[in-house]
Design an enzyme around this catalytic site. Sequence first.
Site, PDB file in Angstrom:
ATOM      1  N   HIS A  15       0.845  -1.200   0.000  1.00  0.00           N
ATOM      2  CA  HIS A  15       0.000   0.000   0.000  1.00  0.00           C
ATOM      3  C   HIS A  15       0.872   1.239   0.000  1.00  0.00           C
ATOM      4  CE1 HIS A  15       0.743  -0.487   4.318  1.00  0.00           C
ATOM      5  NE2 HIS A  15       0.221   0.702   4.560  1.00  0.00           N
TER       6      HIS A  15
ATOM      7  N   HIS B  16       4.603  -4.578  10.946  1.00  0.00           N
ATOM      8  CA  HIS B  16       4.939  -3.841  12.176  1.00  0.00           C
ATOM      9  C   HIS B  16       5.059  -4.795  13.364  1.00  0.00           C
ATOM     10  CE1 HIS B  16       4.366   0.400  10.849  1.00  0.00           C
ATOM     11  NE2 HIS B  16       3.493  -0.130  10.002  1.00  0.00           N
TER      12      HIS B  16
ATOM     13  N   HIS C  75       1.412   3.911   1.913  1.00  0.00           N
ATOM     14  CA  HIS C  75       1.930   4.694   3.033  1.00  0.00           C
ATOM     15  C   HIS C  75       3.449   4.822   2.978  1.00  0.00           C
ATOM     16  CE1 HIS C  75      -1.935   4.108   5.633  1.00  0.00           C
ATOM     17  NE2 HIS C  75      -2.021   5.122   4.799  1.00  0.00           N
TER      18      HIS C  75
ATOM     19  N   HIS D 285      -7.461  -0.764   5.538  1.00  0.00           N
ATOM     20  CA  HIS D 285      -6.437   0.164   6.046  1.00  0.00           C
ATOM     21  C   HIS D 285      -6.232   1.284   5.032  1.00  0.00           C
ATOM     22  CE1 HIS D 285      -2.798   1.451   8.115  1.00  0.00           C
ATOM     23  NE2 HIS D 285      -2.098   1.297   6.999  1.00  0.00           N
TER      24      HIS D 285
ATOM     25  N   ASP E 138      -0.207  -3.787   6.323  1.00  0.00           N
ATOM     26  CA  ASP E 138      -0.861  -3.277   7.536  1.00  0.00           C
ATOM     27  C   ASP E 138      -2.318  -3.720   7.629  1.00  0.00           C
ATOM     28  OD1 ASP E 138       1.484  -2.003   8.194  1.00  0.00           O
ATOM     29  OD2 ASP E 138       0.776   0.017   7.733  1.00  0.00           O
TER      30      ASP E 138
ATOM     31  N   ASP F 260       5.764   4.795   5.174  1.00  0.00           N
ATOM     32  CA  ASP F 260       6.628   3.854   5.900  1.00  0.00           C
ATOM     33  C   ASP F 260       6.715   2.499   5.185  1.00  0.00           C
ATOM     34  OD1 ASP F 260       3.855   3.547   6.793  1.00  0.00           O
ATOM     35  OD2 ASP F 260       4.608   2.170   8.328  1.00  0.00           O
ATOM     36  N   HIS F 261       6.065   2.394   4.024  1.00  0.00           N
ATOM     37  CA  HIS F 261       6.128   1.157   3.235  1.00  0.00           C
ATOM     38  C   HIS F 261       6.767   1.363   1.864  1.00  0.00           C
ATOM     39  CE1 HIS F 261       3.485  -1.170   6.035  1.00  0.00           C
ATOM     40  NE2 HIS F 261       3.303   0.073   6.439  1.00  0.00           N
TER      41      HIS F 261
END
Length: 263
Positions: A55, A174, A57, A113, A136, A59-60
């Site tokens: 996805h 995570h 985001h 998400h 996530d 942090d990915h």
Amino acid sequence: MNALEYVPVPAFEDNYIWLVSDGRNAVAVDPGEAAPVQAYLAKRGWRLSAILLTHHHRDHVGGVADLLKGQSVPVYGPAGEAIEHLTYRLAHGDRVSIAEPALELTVLDVPGHTSGHIAYFQASDPRGTPHVFCGDTLFACGCGRLFEGTPAQMLDSLDALAALPGATEVHCAHEYTLSNIRFALACEPGNAQLVAWRDEAAARRARNVPTLPTTIAHERAVNPFLRAGEPAIQAALADQLHETVPDRLTAFALMREWKNRFR
Ligand code: ZN
Ligand code: FE
């Protein structure tokens, strides 16, 4: 065929960037930053052969541009999200075939998400074990926050993941396990397997060992978000939140909101 190695490379505060390697080449899943991936690849002498994204985001996906500098590596990701550098745009049912390491993956749409979130399912590694990379969506004893999707979408997505073979190793993005377990115990204090897992997970974190991968069978037994139909959980929600809980979707939605404010 040689065994594959599945390594969670820590990034940021609590992210894991999963690497899958045959001992020479490695695929990186959700590289939110490049430096930890580059350092780990260098340490093992592995070459990056592909990037998989679940996805959009930061942090990915934040490390993708740096990982692509000076090399050409295919990048797989969701068709339904605005992500730069994608070579292949994937949707439900698509197959991903990577040569080195030899990986055959099936794409699952798992919105909730984010609205275009996908997961990658590997039906069998060389030892016969299935794996899923779920970003996530599903966490050990928890699930992702609903930033873009509805409770009904997320529940459908979690149902699809829960329907995978019980032995499937679940590679979440995570390390949220200990705080998730605290919440899970509030939802289902009488779950003996959950109590045992709390002690085991706490011992692992005390030694700085990842609590992942988990398995689908284990999550079905301890993850409250996969257990919204359990009468004990619905009774705890009714009691704690002073709400009526007529069905499992309501239970799921109430649980997800409660988790957002749970300390
Ligand atoms: Zn995310
Ligand atoms: Fe994340």
